[in-house]
Design a protein around this motif. Sequence first.
Motif: not given
Length: 209
Positions: A156-158, A133-134, A113-115
């Motif tokens: 939020t990135s996961v 990273l995507k 999730q996210g980047s």
Amino acid sequence: MLHFAILFCLLVASANASVQDFCVADLKAPQGPAGYSCKSPTKVTAKDFVFSGLVGAGNTSNIIKAAVTPAFDAQFPGVNGLGLSMARLDLAPKGVVPMHTHPGASEILVVTQGSITAGFISSSDNKVYTATLKKGEVMVFPQGLLHFQINAAGVTSVALVTFSSPNPGLQILDFALFANDLPTDLVSKTTFLDPALIKTLKGVLGGTN
């Protein structure tokens, strides 16, 4: 004839060898250099091989705005002795996992999730390898090298992380330097940082002296 005798002995030894499929950690027993002792097979159940702790988001309301939820042998007994483990990484906006190392394992990170902007530094020439990273992209971090992760999105990135050890170990550089009682003078001499800055960082991270 001697060759046949040796072959026969090897076959017999192989047939009688004990093959252990797994070594579920006995968390009630002391942990040694080789990890946890094995739980008795008669007490092992399917639940030992299932871990639900990575389902929910970690608490990112902290100074680094990040949370790492481990699924190491201490949390997930089924990975004990198998040479692998996992973790979940949650990075709130502006979240960061500072420079750190895993002395006992290499790491593979996949963004879900996210980047995330991530990178590591080689030990031979201090060359820096970074990438943003995507979702769905993967990066590997070699064992023992300093590396980091930073949220590169406005949300939020996961990421899910896999390690090549059931207990990879962790040392975060900032906390190792400034969250202890190592005298400011020694920190200054070994890092070339200004003592006033060191005292400020110690104050932020909970260090003394």
